[in-house]
Design an enzyme around this catalytic site. Structure first.
Site, PDB file in Angstrom:
ATOM      1  CB  SER A  11      -0.941   0.000   1.205  1.00  0.00           C
ATOM      2  OG  SER A  11      -0.222  -0.216   2.407  1.00  0.00           O
ATOM      3  CE1 TYR A  69      -0.041  -5.800   5.570  1.00  0.00           C
ATOM      4  CE2 TYR A  69      -0.248  -5.311   3.233  1.00  0.00           C
ATOM      5  CZ  TYR A  69      -0.142  -4.877   4.538  1.00  0.00           C
ATOM      6  OH  TYR A  69      -0.150  -3.533   4.826  1.00  0.00           O
ATOM      7  CE  LYS A 123       3.549  -4.978   6.028  1.00  0.00           C
ATOM      8  NZ  LYS A 123       3.158  -4.038   4.958  1.00  0.00           N
ATOM      9  CB  THR A 126       0.016  -4.803   9.800  1.00  0.00           C
ATOM     10  OG1 THR A 126       1.118  -5.028   8.918  1.00  0.00           O
ATOM     11  CG2 THR A 126      -0.081  -3.301  10.054  1.00  0.00           C
ATOM     12  CG  ASP A 156       6.517   2.083  10.031  1.00  0.00           C
ATOM     13  OD1 ASP A 156       6.016   0.972   9.801  1.00  0.00           O
ATOM     14  OD2 ASP A 156       6.982   2.806   9.134  1.00  0.00           O
ATOM     15  CD  GLU A 157       2.365   3.697  14.280  1.00  0.00           C
ATOM     16  OE1 GLU A 157       1.160   3.966  14.116  1.00  0.00           O
ATOM     17  OE2 GLU A 157       3.112   3.342  13.340  1.00  0.00           O
TER      18      GLU A 157
END
Length: 287
Positions: A44, A133, A161, A163, A187-188
């Site tokens: 994305s 994913y 993956k 998330t 990421d955070e």
């Protein structure tokens, strides 16, 4: 297939066509300056779901040509159109991509068996390794541990993956399937994912902060959590500004400020505002 993978951005020209020169510059920046272990291509972050099949193929080809065998390459081929996903998967496999990845089928409320059969068809048709994913917040597909068991036992599925902020599930999965690869996707809170035994991470902000992500990853291996937390906090100051003004737009602007052609956004995304550009300039010292 461990370590830090950049979810690669795609620079476009103003007319929406691929900016090949910019794409090659971004690839080189990630390998030579950020020092990441691999690239996640066609996700994305690359504005993939706005692109035609032929454009996706072009991106896969350019990236592979620029990278060669320097780092690992994962091609995200997910599409609601199974024929397109298979064609993209075969194409990336023939190019020499190390693994494929596919987002779980979304929008329609597919049953678990329908989703499992989707992956099975992709795997059987391409013959390549597959990384599932899983991003429940966007797809609405939230596998239970039992469902993950069935997915992870499909042939050629090497990992996920992941998330998701369900760290209990991440810890359980890694405990139950130590041989599988779990790459964290937020990421955070990357540090937390690594502490809960993720094998690495895939992230969009690594296009400009991949060196920091690599540092966190290495520090966790050395059990230096306090030092890693300082870097995560620094990254989050940058991410906070990015979220306010557009993450992908901000990444492209930061690259431009570094002398790398990050290119334009793909319509209907808007470009970074004047205010956003000023705010991005202010965070450059943190980067």
């Amino acid at each position: 297939m461990k370590g830090i993978f950049t979810a690669l951005i795609t620079p476009f020209h103003g007319d929406g066509k691929i900016n090949e020169k910019g794409l090659r510059q971004v690839v080189r920046h990630n390998i030579d300056k950020m020092g990441v272990h691999g690239l996640y291509v066609g996700g994305s972050t690359g504005e993939n779901f706005l692109l035609s099949k032929e454009t996706k193929k072009e991106i896969f080809s350019i990236v592979k040509e620029e990278v060669g065998t320097q780092v690992k390459l994962i091609a995200q081929i997910g599409s609601l159109n199974i024929e397109e996903a298979i064609e993209l998967g075969k194409y990336a496999t023939d190019l020499g991509y190390d693994a494929l990845s596919s987002v779980t089928p979304y929008y329609y409320k597919f049953s678990f068996n329908e989703i499992k059969n989707y992956y099975l068809q992709l795997i059987e048709a391409t013959g390549n390794k597959m990384i599932i994913y899983s991003i429940p917040v966007l797809t609405g597909v939230n596998f239970s541990l039992g469902e993950f068991d069935q997915i992870l036992n499909l042939p050629n599925v090497i990992g996920v993956k992941f998330t998701d902020s369900d760290f209990v599930k991440l810890e359980r999965l890694k405990r139950l399937y130590p041989e599988k690869t779990f790459l964290f996707g937020f990421d955070e809170i990357m540090l937390a994912g690594c502490v809960f035994n993720a094998d690495g991470a895939i992230g969009s902000t690594y296009n400009v902060m991949g060196d920091k992500a690599v540092a966190i990853y290495n520090l966790v291996q050395e059990e230096k959590i306090k030092e890693a937390m300082e870097i995560q906090s620094n990254m989050n100051q940058v991410i906070e500004v990015m979220i306010q003004h557009g993450v992908y737009q901000s990444i492209k602007e930061i690259l431009k400020l570094k002398g790398i052609d990050g290119g334009h956004m793909k319509f209907p995304f808007s470009e970074l505002s004047g205010e956003g550009k000023e705010e991005v300039k202010k965070i450059m010292e943190l980067i």
